[in-house]
Every structure is written in C-alpha cells, then in structure tokens.
Design a protein around this motif. Structure first.
Motif, mmCIF file in Angstrom:
data_model
loop_
_atom_site.group_PDB
_atom_site.id
_atom_site.type_symbol
_atom_site.label_atom_id
_atom_site.label_comp_id
_atom_site.label_asym_id
_atom_site.label_seq_id
_atom_site.Cartn_x
_atom_site.Cartn_y
_atom_site.Cartn_z
ATOM 1 N N LEU A 66 33.563 61.728 42.490
ATOM 2 C CA LEU A 66 33.882 60.536 43.270
ATOM 3 C C LEU A 66 33.271 59.290 42.621
ATOM 4 C CD1 LEU A 66 35.355 59.613 45.808
ATOM 5 C CD2 LEU A 66 33.310 60.181 47.127
ATOM 6 N N ALA A 67 32.027 59.368 42.179
ATOM 7 C CA ALA A 67 31.371 58.231 41.527
ATOM 8 C C ALA A 67 32.097 57.838 40.242
ATOM 9 C CB ALA A 67 29.910 58.566 41.221
ATOM 10 N N HIS A 68 32.589 58.815 39.506
ATOM 11 C CA HIS A 68 33.347 58.534 38.284
ATOM 12 C C HIS A 68 34.571 57.675 38.603
ATOM 13 C CE1 HIS A 68 35.467 59.162 34.502
ATOM 14 N NE2 HIS A 68 36.483 59.649 35.187
ATOM 15 N N HIS A 69 35.269 58.014 39.665
ATOM 16 C CA HIS A 69 36.473 57.252 40.014
ATOM 17 C C HIS A 69 36.137 55.883 40.602
ATOM 18 C CE1 HIS A 69 39.491 59.928 38.616
ATOM 19 N NE2 HIS A 69 38.721 60.919 39.017
ATOM 20 N N VAL A 70 35.023 55.774 41.286
ATOM 21 C CA VAL A 70 34.574 54.447 41.726
ATOM 22 C C VAL A 70 34.244 53.603 40.500
ATOM 23 C CG1 VAL A 70 32.782 53.171 42.970
ATOM 24 C CG2 VAL A 70 33.745 55.260 43.973
ATOM 25 N N ALA A 71 33.563 54.184 39.521
ATOM 26 C CA ALA A 71 33.225 53.455 38.288
ATOM 27 C C ALA A 71 34.489 53.024 37.553
ATOM 28 C CB ALA A 71 32.349 54.319 37.380
ATOM 29 N N LEU A 72 35.499 53.882 37.515
ATOM 30 C CA LEU A 72 36.769 53.499 36.878
ATOM 31 C C LEU A 72 37.414 52.328 37.610
ATOM 32 C CD1 LEU A 72 38.392 56.975 36.075
ATOM 33 C CD2 LEU A 72 37.322 55.371 34.468
ATOM 34 N N ALA A 73 37.306 52.323 38.936
ATOM 35 C CA ALA A 73 37.861 51.218 39.726
ATOM 36 C C ALA A 73 37.125 49.917 39.433
ATOM 37 C CB ALA A 73 37.802 51.555 41.220
ATOM 38 N N VAL A 74 35.816 49.993 39.239
ATOM 39 C CA VAL A 74 35.036 48.804 38.890
ATOM 40 C C VAL A 74 35.452 48.324 37.499
ATOM 41 C CG1 VAL A 74 32.714 47.909 38.428
ATOM 42 C CG2 VAL A 74 33.083 49.439 40.373
ATOM 43 N N GLU A 75 35.540 49.240 36.546
ATOM 44 C CA GLU A 75 35.937 48.873 35.182
ATOM 45 C C GLU A 75 37.322 48.236 35.136
ATOM 46 O OE1 GLU A 75 35.640 52.329 32.661
ATOM 47 O OE2 GLU A 75 33.557 52.677 33.261
ATOM 48 N N ALA A 76 38.216 48.705 36.000
ATOM 49 C CA ALA A 76 39.577 48.177 36.029
ATOM 50 C C ALA A 76 39.675 46.856 36.782
ATOM 51 C CB ALA A 76 40.514 49.200 36.663
ATOM 52 N N GLY A 77 38.594 46.443 37.431
ATOM 53 C CA GLY A 77 38.608 45.212 38.219
ATOM 54 C C GLY A 77 39.161 45.403 39.617
ATOM 55 N N ASP A 78 39.359 46.663 40.028
ATOM 56 C CA ASP A 78 39.867 46.947 41.373
ATOM 57 C C ASP A 78 38.776 46.894 42.426
ATOM 58 O OD1 ASP A 78 42.461 47.311 40.410
ATOM 59 O OD2 ASP A 78 42.107 49.450 40.021
ATOM 60 N N LEU A 79 37.532 46.991 41.985
ATOM 61 C CA LEU A 79 36.367 46.767 42.835
ATOM 62 C C LEU A 79 35.490 45.735 42.132
ATOM 63 C CD1 LEU A 79 35.445 50.429 43.912
ATOM 64 C CD2 LEU A 79 36.626 48.686 45.271
ATOM 65 N N ALA A 80 34.716 45.028 42.888
ATOM 66 C CA ALA A 80 33.913 43.929 42.347
ATOM 67 C C ALA A 80 32.937 44.411 41.278
ATOM 68 C CB ALA A 80 33.132 43.257 43.477
ATOM 69 N N ALA A 81 32.773 43.559 40.273
ATOM 70 C CA ALA A 81 31.755 43.833 39.254
ATOM 71 C C ALA A 81 30.414 43.974 39.947
ATOM 72 C CB ALA A 81 31.717 42.699 38.238
ATOM 73 N N GLY A 82 29.606 44.882 39.478
ATOM 74 C CA GLY A 82 28.299 45.099 40.076
ATOM 75 C C GLY A 82 28.308 46.116 41.204
ATOM 76 N N THR A 83 29.491 46.575 41.605
ATOM 77 C CA THR A 83 29.561 47.617 42.622
ATOM 78 C C THR A 83 28.882 48.866 42.092
ATOM 79 O OG1 THR A 83 31.611 46.770 43.595
ATOM 80 C CG2 THR A 83 31.126 49.103 43.949
ATOM 81 N N GLU A 84 27.970 49.426 42.851
ATOM 82 C CA GLU A 84 27.230 50.618 42.441
ATOM 83 C C GLU A 84 27.976 51.868 42.910
ATOM 84 O OE1 GLU A 84 23.036 50.607 43.408
ATOM 85 O OE2 GLU A 84 23.161 48.427 43.672
ATOM 86 N N PRO A 85 28.549 52.638 41.985
ATOM 87 C CA PRO A 85 29.293 53.833 42.381
ATOM 88 C C PRO A 85 28.496 54.797 43.255
ATOM 89 C CG PRO A 85 29.766 53.313 40.113
ATOM 90 C CD PRO A 85 28.645 52.399 40.540
ATOM 91 N N ASP A 86 27.230 55.031 42.924
ATOM 92 C CA ASP A 86 26.442 55.978 43.719
ATOM 93 C C ASP A 86 26.254 55.492 45.155
ATOM 94 O OD1 ASP A 86 26.204 57.756 41.598
ATOM 95 O OD2 ASP A 86 24.266 56.960 40.961
ATOM 96 N N GLN A 87 26.146 54.191 45.350
ATOM 97 C CA GLN A 87 26.017 53.648 46.699
ATOM 98 C C GLN A 87 27.320 53.821 47.471
ATOM 99 O OE1 GLN A 87 23.275 52.635 48.258
ATOM 100 N NE2 GLN A 87 24.423 52.307 50.130
ATOM 101 N N VAL A 88 28.447 53.559 46.804
ATOM 102 C CA VAL A 88 29.745 53.736 47.457
ATOM 103 C C VAL A 88 29.919 55.204 47.856
ATOM 104 C CG1 VAL A 88 32.249 53.614 47.142
ATOM 105 C CG2 VAL A 88 30.793 51.747 46.325
ATOM 106 N N VAL A 89 29.569 56.108 46.964
ATOM 107 C CA VAL A 89 29.677 57.541 47.271
ATOM 108 C C VAL A 89 28.798 57.896 48.464
ATOM 109 C CG1 VAL A 89 29.167 59.870 46.412
ATOM 110 C CG2 VAL A 89 30.360 58.227 44.948
ATOM 111 N N PHE A 90 27.573 57.403 48.477
ATOM 112 C CA PHE A 90 26.662 57.665 49.588
ATOM 113 C C PHE A 90 27.294 57.235 50.910
ATOM 114 C CE2 PHE A 90 23.236 56.503 52.469
ATOM 115 C CZ PHE A 90 22.394 57.607 52.394
ATOM 116 N N GLU A 91 27.889 56.056 50.926
ATOM 117 C CA GLU A 91 28.473 55.524 52.147
ATOM 118 C C GLU A 91 29.739 56.277 52.540
ATOM 119 O OE1 GLU A 91 28.752 51.202 51.999
ATOM 120 O OE2 GLU A 91 26.855 51.126 50.927
#
Length: 134
Positions: A66-91
């Motif tokens: 899940l964190a890998h795909h959140v990181a891909l979304a950040v890299e693609a600009g689909d989530l804000a820069a600085g979004t922490e994948p591990d925090q998103v996964v936790f939530e």
C-alpha cells in the motif's frame, strides 16, 4: 462486484481500488468473524512465536504494498508533494480496521461506507482529484 485492485493503474487508482476492495471484503463477510488477519493480529499481537512472526510478515507486506502505491501517487503528482506514504497507510488501515471492528461488535451496517468516505476525504485532503475517487 468490485474489480480486482491489480486491474487498476498503479498509484492513486490502485490505492483507491485497494481501499474499496477491502471495504467490500469486510461488508460481504467472507469470513464470519470479519477479516481473518484482523482477528489473528489481535489474537497474536502480544504472543511471541512463529505464528505471530508470520502474521507480522503478512502485515508488513500489505503495508509495504500500500505504501508503495501511495509513493507512486506522490511521484505522479496525484497526491501532494511531501505526503508521507507510511502515515497514509497508518490512517487508511486504521479507518478500515475500525470499520470492521464496529460493524462486527456494534452490528453497524454503515461502518464500511463511513470508513470509505473517510479514506476518500483523507486522500482528497492530500491533493487527490475527487473525480478519480468515485
């Protein structure tokens, strides 16, 4: 029925598909006691040994995926820069797990929908386009 998450594009679409699939899995009660691994996690969390080690490995694999795909979304600009994948996964995991628990313990038929709305709000709050999260 929800399409398999792997049919969704990597990144934000996959994160959303995973959350929707998880919610559907909880709602349809594939196992009478809710999510099998959720029940096993709570049963083994304070009991050292090989069963707990196996459960921990599965949890880490899932969280990492899940964190890998959140990181891909950040890299693609689909989530804000600085979004922490591990925090998103936790939530996300916390919200969906709480829905499973509430739906079982309190017989709350709305818990899965409310959790999915909360996951959507979490992603939109981190810059996701709401139109991509139906």
């Amino acid at each position: 029925m929800h399409q398999p998450a792997r049919s969704a594009a990597p990144g934000l679409d996959r994160v959303w598909s995973l959350a929707r699939g998880w919610s559907e899995y909880s709602r349809t009660r594939t196992f009478a006691g809710g999510w099998f691994f959720r029940a096993v996690e709570t049963e083994t969390d304070s009991r050292p040994g090989p069963v707990r080690d196996a459960v921990v490995a599965v949890r880490r694999e899932w969280d990492g995926y899940l964190a890998h795909h959140v990181a891909l979304a950040v890299e693609a600009g689909d989530l804000a820069a600085g979004t922490e994948p591990d925090q998103v996964v936790f939530e996300v995991v916390g919200l969906l797990g709480a829905a499973n628990d509430r739906s079982l313990l309190l017989d709350d038929a709305t818990a899965d929908d409310r959790a999915l709305r909360a996951v959507r709000a979490l992603l939109v709050g981190r810059g996701a386009d709401p139109a991509r999260l139906p």
